[in-house]
Scaffold this motif. Structure first.
Motif, PDB file in Angstrom:
ATOM      1  N   ASP A   1       0.877  -1.215  -0.049  1.00 44.13           N
ATOM      2  CA  ASP A   1      -0.085   0.013   0.078  1.00 44.13           C
ATOM      3  C   ASP A   1       0.628   1.407   0.130  1.00 44.13           C
ATOM      4  O   ASP A   1       0.322   2.325  -0.052  1.00 44.13           O
ATOM      5  CB  ASP A   1      -0.818  -0.169   1.171  1.00 44.13           C
ATOM      6  N   ARG A   2       2.187   0.994  -0.243  1.00 42.55           N
ATOM      7  CA  ARG A   2       2.899   2.224  -0.061  1.00 42.55           C
ATOM      8  C   ARG A   2       4.505   1.785  -0.482  1.00 42.55           C
ATOM      9  O   ARG A   2       4.718   0.601  -0.410  1.00 42.55           O
ATOM     10  CB  ARG A   2       3.215   2.904   1.397  1.00 42.55           C
ATOM     11  N   VAL A   3       5.152   2.953  -1.088  1.00 43.98           N
ATOM     12  CA  VAL A   3       6.323   2.856  -1.436  1.00 43.98           C
ATOM     13  C   VAL A   3       7.305   3.873  -0.921  1.00 43.98           C
ATOM     14  O   VAL A   3       7.107   4.904  -0.642  1.00 43.98           O
ATOM     15  CB  VAL A   3       6.643   2.742  -3.226  1.00 43.98           C
ATOM     16  N   TYR A   4       8.606   3.269  -0.781  1.00 44.60           N
ATOM     17  CA  TYR A   4       9.481   4.005  -0.087  1.00 44.60           C
ATOM     18  C   TYR A   4      10.577   4.913  -0.748  1.00 44.60           C
ATOM     19  O   TYR A   4      11.090   4.060  -1.839  1.00 44.60           O
ATOM     20  CB  TYR A   4      10.190   3.721   1.348  1.00 44.60           C
ATOM     21  N   GLU A   5      11.137   5.984  -0.556  1.00 45.91           N
ATOM     22  CA  GLU A   5      12.230   6.357  -1.264  1.00 45.91           C
ATOM     23  C   GLU A   5      13.225   6.953  -0.239  1.00 45.91           C
ATOM     24  O   GLU A   5      12.652   7.146   1.114  1.00 45.91           O
ATOM     25  CB  GLU A   5      11.961   7.680  -2.411  1.00 45.91           C
ATOM     26  N   VAL A   6      14.556   6.762  -0.526  1.00 47.29           N
ATOM     27  CA  VAL A   6      15.650   6.763   0.379  1.00 47.29           C
ATOM     28  C   VAL A   6      16.680   8.002  -0.158  1.00 47.29           C
ATOM     29  O   VAL A   6      16.898   7.876  -1.335  1.00 47.29           O
ATOM     30  CB  VAL A   6      16.359   5.656   0.878  1.00 47.29           C
ATOM     31  N   ASN A   7      16.884   8.907   0.595  1.00 46.74           N
ATOM     32  CA  ASN A   7      17.652   9.964   0.226  1.00 46.74           C
ATOM     33  C   ASN A   7      19.313   9.334   0.193  1.00 46.74           C
ATOM     34  O   ASN A   7      20.132   9.225   1.202  1.00 46.74           O
ATOM     35  CB  ASN A   7      17.805  10.940   1.046  1.00 46.74           C
ATOM     36  N   MET A   8      19.687   9.051  -1.076  1.00 45.53           N
ATOM     37  CA  MET A   8      21.159   8.400  -1.412  1.00 45.53           C
ATOM     38  C   MET A   8      21.855   9.534  -2.140  1.00 45.53           C
ATOM     39  O   MET A   8      22.974   9.364  -2.308  1.00 45.53           O
ATOM     40  CB  MET A   8      20.935   7.209  -2.075  1.00 45.53           C
ATOM     41  N   ALA A   9      21.167  10.555  -2.693  1.00 45.98           N
ATOM     42  CA  ALA A   9      21.928  11.609  -3.463  1.00 45.98           C
ATOM     43  C   ALA A   9      23.098  12.346  -2.797  1.00 45.98           C
ATOM     44  O   ALA A   9      23.959  12.744  -3.424  1.00 45.98           O
ATOM     45  CB  ALA A   9      20.966  12.488  -4.219  1.00 45.98           C
ATOM     46  N   LYS A  10      22.969  12.382  -1.559  1.00 46.06           N
ATOM     47  CA  LYS A  10      24.004  12.782  -0.689  1.00 46.06           C
ATOM     48  C   LYS A  10      25.257  11.892  -0.457  1.00 46.06           C
ATOM     49  O   LYS A  10      26.349  12.541  -0.090  1.00 46.06           O
ATOM     50  CB  LYS A  10      23.453  13.495   0.791  1.00 46.06           C
ATOM     51  N   LYS A  11      25.220  10.829  -0.820  1.00 48.08           N
ATOM     52  CA  LYS A  11      26.066   9.799  -0.565  1.00 48.08           C
ATOM     53  C   LYS A  11      26.635   9.348  -1.884  1.00 48.08           C
ATOM     54  O   LYS A  11      27.864   8.934  -2.042  1.00 48.08           O
ATOM     55  CB  LYS A  11      25.626   8.619   0.236  1.00 48.08           C
ATOM     56  N   THR A  12      25.826   9.018  -2.949  1.00 47.88           N
ATOM     57  CA  THR A  12      26.430   8.298  -4.124  1.00 47.88           C
ATOM     58  C   THR A  12      25.494   8.789  -5.390  1.00 47.88           C
ATOM     59  O   THR A  12      24.651   9.368  -5.399  1.00 47.88           O
ATOM     60  CB  THR A  12      26.216   6.769  -3.944  1.00 47.88           C
ATOM     61  N   ASN A  13      26.257   8.337  -6.624  1.00 46.17           N
ATOM     62  CA  ASN A  13      25.556   8.901  -7.791  1.00 46.17           C
ATOM     63  C   ASN A  13      24.966   7.459  -8.348  1.00 46.17           C
ATOM     64  O   ASN A  13      24.381   7.332  -9.569  1.00 46.17           O
ATOM     65  CB  ASN A  13      26.717   9.342  -8.962  1.00 46.17           C
TER      66      ASN A  13
ATOM     67  N   ASN B   1      19.580   2.253  -7.255  1.00 44.48           N
ATOM     68  CA  ASN B   1      19.515   0.981  -6.804  1.00 44.48           C
ATOM     69  C   ASN B   1      18.004   0.839  -6.331  1.00 44.48           C
ATOM     70  O   ASN B   1      17.223   2.202  -6.229  1.00 44.48           O
ATOM     71  CB  ASN B   1      20.125   0.765  -5.827  1.00 44.48           C
ATOM     72  N   ALA B   2      17.310  -0.172  -6.105  1.00 48.89           N
ATOM     73  CA  ALA B   2      16.027  -0.358  -5.670  1.00 48.89           C
ATOM     74  C   ALA B   2      15.979  -1.720  -4.955  1.00 48.89           C
ATOM     75  O   ALA B   2      16.626  -2.363  -5.386  1.00 48.89           O
ATOM     76  CB  ALA B   2      14.805  -0.085  -6.491  1.00 48.89           C
ATOM     77  N   TYR B   3      15.241  -1.770  -3.973  1.00 46.52           N
ATOM     78  CA  TYR B   3      15.226  -3.202  -3.301  1.00 46.52           C
ATOM     79  C   TYR B   3      13.889  -3.384  -2.616  1.00 46.52           C
ATOM     80  O   TYR B   3      13.292  -2.641  -2.136  1.00 46.52           O
ATOM     81  CB  TYR B   3      16.454  -3.491  -2.165  1.00 46.52           C
ATOM     82  N   VAL B   4      13.784  -4.718  -2.106  1.00 47.43           N
ATOM     83  CA  VAL B   4      12.783  -4.952  -1.292  1.00 47.43           C
ATOM     84  C   VAL B   4      13.544  -5.713  -0.017  1.00 47.43           C
ATOM     85  O   VAL B   4      14.096  -6.290  -0.020  1.00 47.43           O
ATOM     86  CB  VAL B   4      12.151  -6.247  -1.773  1.00 47.43           C
TER      87      VAL B   4
ATOM     88  N   THR C   1      18.231   8.656  -6.356  1.00 52.28           N
ATOM     89  CA  THR C   1      19.003   8.921  -7.686  1.00 52.28           C
ATOM     90  C   THR C   1      18.382   7.928  -8.773  1.00 52.28           C
ATOM     91  O   THR C   1      18.625   8.446  -9.823  1.00 52.28           O
ATOM     92  CB  THR C   1      20.331   8.250  -7.245  1.00 52.28           C
ATOM     93  N   LEU C   2      17.727   6.863  -8.359  1.00 44.78           N
ATOM     94  CA  LEU C   2      17.000   6.271  -9.285  1.00 44.78           C
ATOM     95  C   LEU C   2      16.155   7.170 -10.152  1.00 44.78           C
ATOM     96  O   LEU C   2      15.718   6.921 -11.249  1.00 44.78           O
ATOM     97  CB  LEU C   2      16.797   4.910  -8.616  1.00 44.78           C
ATOM     98  N   LEU C   3      15.293   7.917  -9.335  1.00 35.40           N
ATOM     99  CA  LEU C   3      14.332   8.442  -9.386  1.00 35.40           C
ATOM    100  C   LEU C   3      14.577   9.761 -10.361  1.00 35.40           C
ATOM    101  O   LEU C   3      13.844  10.032 -11.298  1.00 35.40           O
ATOM    102  CB  LEU C   3      13.181   9.298  -8.323  1.00 35.40           C
TER     103      LEU C   3
ATOM    104  N   SER D   1      26.169   4.507 -14.447  1.00 37.43           N
ATOM    105  CA  SER D   1      26.228   5.359 -13.072  1.00 37.43           C
ATOM    106  C   SER D   1      27.194   4.766 -11.947  1.00 37.43           C
ATOM    107  O   SER D   1      27.778   5.538 -11.114  1.00 37.43           O
ATOM    108  CB  SER D   1      24.731   5.345 -12.478  1.00 37.43           C
ATOM    109  N   SER D   2      27.456   3.517 -12.097  1.00 37.36           N
ATOM    110  CA  SER D   2      28.109   2.801 -11.228  1.00 37.36           C
ATOM    111  C   SER D   2      29.428   2.293 -11.664  1.00 37.36           C
ATOM    112  O   SER D   2      30.061   1.593 -10.901  1.00 37.36           O
ATOM    113  CB  SER D   2      27.332   1.649 -10.470  1.00 37.36           C
ATOM    114  N   LEU D   3      29.772   2.463 -12.804  1.00 34.34           N
ATOM    115  CA  LEU D   3      30.769   2.229 -13.445  1.00 34.34           C
ATOM    116  C   LEU D   3      30.931   0.601 -13.506  1.00 34.34           C
ATOM    117  O   LEU D   3      32.121   0.049 -13.086  1.00 34.34           O
ATOM    118  CB  LEU D   3      32.137   3.063 -13.089  1.00 34.34           C
ATOM    119  N   SER D   4      29.999  -0.068 -13.811  1.00 35.84           N
ATOM    120  CA  SER D   4      29.846  -1.522 -13.692  1.00 35.84           C
ATOM    121  C   SER D   4      30.536  -2.148 -14.765  1.00 35.84           C
ATOM    122  O   SER D   4      30.430  -1.807 -15.794  1.00 35.84           O
ATOM    123  CB  SER D   4      28.809  -1.903 -13.473  1.00 35.84           C
TER     124      SER D   4
END
Length: 419
Positions: A229-241, A244-247, A261-263, A384-387
């Protein structure tokens, strides 16, 4: 003793030279000829400069990983053979007569020494990632995460180790089986509190702000019969370029999480494919299968550690000044055996994980009916991650929990042709 330490040092140097040669000279990372010019070919979506940087960064990162790998084992081994393990126990016993406090004191010093030994390599990884534009987190923020991780690790280990040694003293022959029985609910408990207690220590989580996108994600979840019933976003832009997304979590604390960053770096269709991929893990019970496999593996791991630790103490205990497994000074030996077992099992667990990730890709294609957004998403993740698109076999064997991008994109192209 000097001979043992000298042999250890020579062995590590030879290992380091072999690993470095393999990664920089001997490994074959060339793209299969039949994929040249396809969308799986990094030359079609990366510039020459990006290709050079990606190859260089990947080689350095892989070299650091393999050079770091034995450091933990060497640290625990030297603690045993040089008497450090017994000395730390002696300090703990001088400070307090209570076993609970002795355990906490022992873990503090053991963790502190381990952190100091690993710090240069940890900082090197951070510095490398920052130099190549992956990490944007300032040093102060990075150090804060290290300190939080230090105390979090001590607190969790204090509970685990305290319980373990109570069982070892109470059930000398069957502690491993009882410990395994206690381990199962502990795993579920940690997974339950991870999203609401541990993760917020490092990042800020909020409800997904783009409500139109959230509605589309929840619509996909409904099509897949996934209760959400909901989706979360996490503030990662202050840490990395990176993106990612996960469960994460279990039961009522399960969460679908997107990095901010994904958004900002992916288009809506690409984001929906990534979300469908994560839903595939849920719908195909990959989380449950992973937990089940981990529990089964841990049963045999506990038994092997029980047998091996007992035999090693019988043979070398007098030299290490460890008379019995029920002494706190045996902890480095147990940690060494756990680390070695996890490493030996990693090729199998990685292979299973890669298979599940592939199945989740197929699930996402069938759920969304789109392949082009998936290809573009994978290409952007690579950028974005130089994979490393096509890693060396040994690196893939020991490091990759996801299929290499060349395999994932090539499969998407084959899927289009088959359709």
């Amino acid at each position: 003793m000097k001979k043992t330490v000298s042999l250890l040092l020579v062995g590590y140097i030879l290992y380091a030279l072999a690993v470095t040669f393999y990664i920089w000279v001997g490994a074959d990372t060339s793209l299969p000829a039949d994929l040249a010019g396809t969308k799986a070919d990094p030359a079609t979506f990366l510039s020459n400069k990006e290709l050079m940087i990606t190859e260089e960064y990947s080689k350095i990162r892989n070299t650091i990983y393999f050079l770091t790998l034995p450091v933990e084992w060497i640290f625990y081994f030297l603690l045993l053979v040089l008497g450090g393990a017994r000395a730390i126990q002696g300090w703990a016993e001088k400070v307090s007569k209570y076993k609970t406090l002795q355990t906490g004191i022992y873990l503090f010093w053991l963790t502190l020494f381990s952190t100091v030994i690993h710090y240069p390599l940890s900082y090197l990884r951070y510095s490398l990632s920052k130099d190549y534009g992956i990490t944007v987190q300032p040093f102060s923020g990075w150090m804060r995460d290290q300190v939080v991780g230090f105390w979090e690790g001590i607190l969790i280990m204090w509970i685990v180790v305290l319980l373990l040694y109570v069982l070892i003293r109470k059930f000398p022959k069957w502690w491993w089986a009882v410990a395994w029985g206690c381990f199962i609910p502990l795993v579920f408990f940690m997974m339950y509190i991870q999203p609401v207690v541990i993760d917020p220590l490092y990042n800020d989580f909020i409800d997904l702000q783009d409500k139109q996108l959230e509605a589309k994600i929840l619509e996909l979840a409904d099509e897949a019969d996934i209760p959400a019933d909901r989706v979360y976003e996490v503030n990662m832009a202050k840490k990395t370029n990176s993106i990612n997304a996960y469960v994460t979590g279990v039961g009522g604390n399960s969460r679908i999480v997107l990095w901010d960053t994904l958004l900002t770096r992916l288009q809506e269709e690409e984001i929906l494919f990534i979300m469908a991929h994560e839903m595939g893990h849920y719908d195909m019970n990959h989380i449950v299968m992973g937990i089940t496999g981990y529990i089964v593996f841990s049963f045999f791991a506990f038994y092997l550690i029980y047998l091996t630790a007992g035999k090693l103490i019988d043979r070398f205990g007098q030299r290490w000044k460890i008379n019995s497994l029920n002494q706190l000074s045996s902890l480095p030996l147990l940690l060494l055996l756990v680390s070695l077992l996890l490493f030996l099992a990693s090729p199998v667990t990685n292979a299973v994980s890669r298979y599940q990730e592939h199945k989740a890709d197929v699930y996402a294609i069938e759920l969304t009916g789109e392949t082009e957004p998936a290809i573009e998403a994978f290409q952007e993740i690579t950028r974005s991650s130089l994979s490393e698109v096509n890693p060396p076999a040994l690196v893939k064997f020991f490091r990759y929990t996801h299929p290499p991008m060349v395999d994932r994109i090539a499969h998407l192209e084959r899927y289009v042709k088959e359709e």
